[in-house]
Motif scaffolding. Structure first.
Motif: not given
Length: 326
Positions: A195-198, A242-245, A269-272, A274-280
């Protein structure tokens, strides 16, 4: 560097890639590194039958069309042990922005979802957009690499949705979610996950939403128009973790199996709120060459494919052996 492999152990990988992909991916450093591990890359002429080329133990491709699909099918029929990466039917699913994200919803992984979205087939369908709230992202339904597929806009109000859009249906309306201006690009090559940040679209503040009706943008901005000037009070959240491995591995494995693909990446992305991640978004055979250790990563990937290939051939030999006469 390992000693040169004998001819019998060479793993032949045919590649059918567009010129720009060949230039970026099939670089000398990668070709030479892989060759030292017993992997030989062979260019494919897509204008000729595959059965007249090769032989190939494995084929990688980023080439589309009915004629090419038939070419692959005929080669597979005559060479059932050859590994095709990946099957056109599986890749085709990623060319539609609705079908590409369906497997995410089927994974049932806690804190993982996709943004609310709506397929708009015609102008009348825009009326159903009342089920979403502004701002929203407007994308072409097709994600096949064509110019129109990259035409995306951020819409702030109903005026932008009904009067400001340049994109014609069919299209997808996707709920915009504030996410700290950071996107996580997760690359998957078989069992390898990184995973890389952009940088991403900046968050949209209440102030921005209030002033948009007064702007000359008609309530819609294309992605290339969006700048710090428009969202002056919105900044990138540099502390976003970064999301946990373990979480990434679980999502990658689920998508790998659900999509039936070996080579892809997904944007998350991570919803700011909540703790939810969303695949876009999900892309096939992305720019692995951008990874700093891509030569070793991709060589290991093909070595694993070779191992599976050899196991398959061994099993087939065992199945066809007749019991010894008593």
């Amino acid at each position: 560097m390992p000693e040169f492999q004998p001819e019998s152990s060479i793993f032949r990988v045919g590649y059918a890639l567009p010129p720009r992909k060949i230039e970026a991916f099939m670089v000398p450093s990668f070709i030479n590194y892989a060759k030292g591990q017993g992997i030989d890359f062979i260019p494919i002429d897509v204008s000729k039958p595959l059965n007249e080329q090769g032989p190939f133990d494995c084929i990688i491709h980023k080439h589309y069309g009915d004629e090419w699909n038939l070419n692959l099918d005929e080669y597979s029929t005559h060479n059932p042990n050859a590994t095709i990466i990946d099957r056109p039917s599986a890749i085709q699913r990623l060319h539609n922005r609705i079908s590409m994200l369906e497997p995410v919803s089927q994974l049932n992984i806690p804190n993982l979802s996709i943004p609310n979205q709506l397929l708009v087939q015609d102008s009348e369908s825009l009326k159903a957009a009342n089920n979403l709230s502004f701002p929203m992202i407007v994308k072409s339904l097709q994600a096949d690499g064509a110019t129109a597929a990259h035409d995306m806009s951020l819409v702030f109000n109903h005026e932008g949705l009904t009067k400001g859009l340049k994109l014609e249906p069919p299209m997808v309306l996707q709920q915009f979610v504030n996410h700290g201006g950071i996107m996580f690009k997760v690359y998957v090559a078989g069992g390898y996950v990184t995973c890389v940040e952009r940088s991403s679209l900046p968050d949209v503040s209440k102030e921005t939403m209030e002033k948009m009706p007064l702007a000359e943008s008609n309530g819609v901005l294309s992605f290339h128009q969006i700048s710090g000037t428009v969202v002056a009070n919105d900044i990138v959240d540099e502390k976003l973790k970064m999301p946990e491995p373990e979480f990434l591995d679980e999502v990658a494995k689920g998508l790998r199996e659900g999509l039936g693909l070996h080579l892809f990446n997904f944007d998350m992305i991570k919803d700011d709120t909540s703790d939810d991640y969303l695949v876009i978004d999900i892309n096939y055979f992305p720019g692995f060459e951008k990874l700093h250790d891509f030569e070793s990563v991709m060589t290991d990937f093909f070595l694993n494919i070779q191992k599976s290939h050899e196991e398959k051939m061994t099993n087939d030999i065992v199945k066809t052996k007749k019991p010894a006469d008593v």
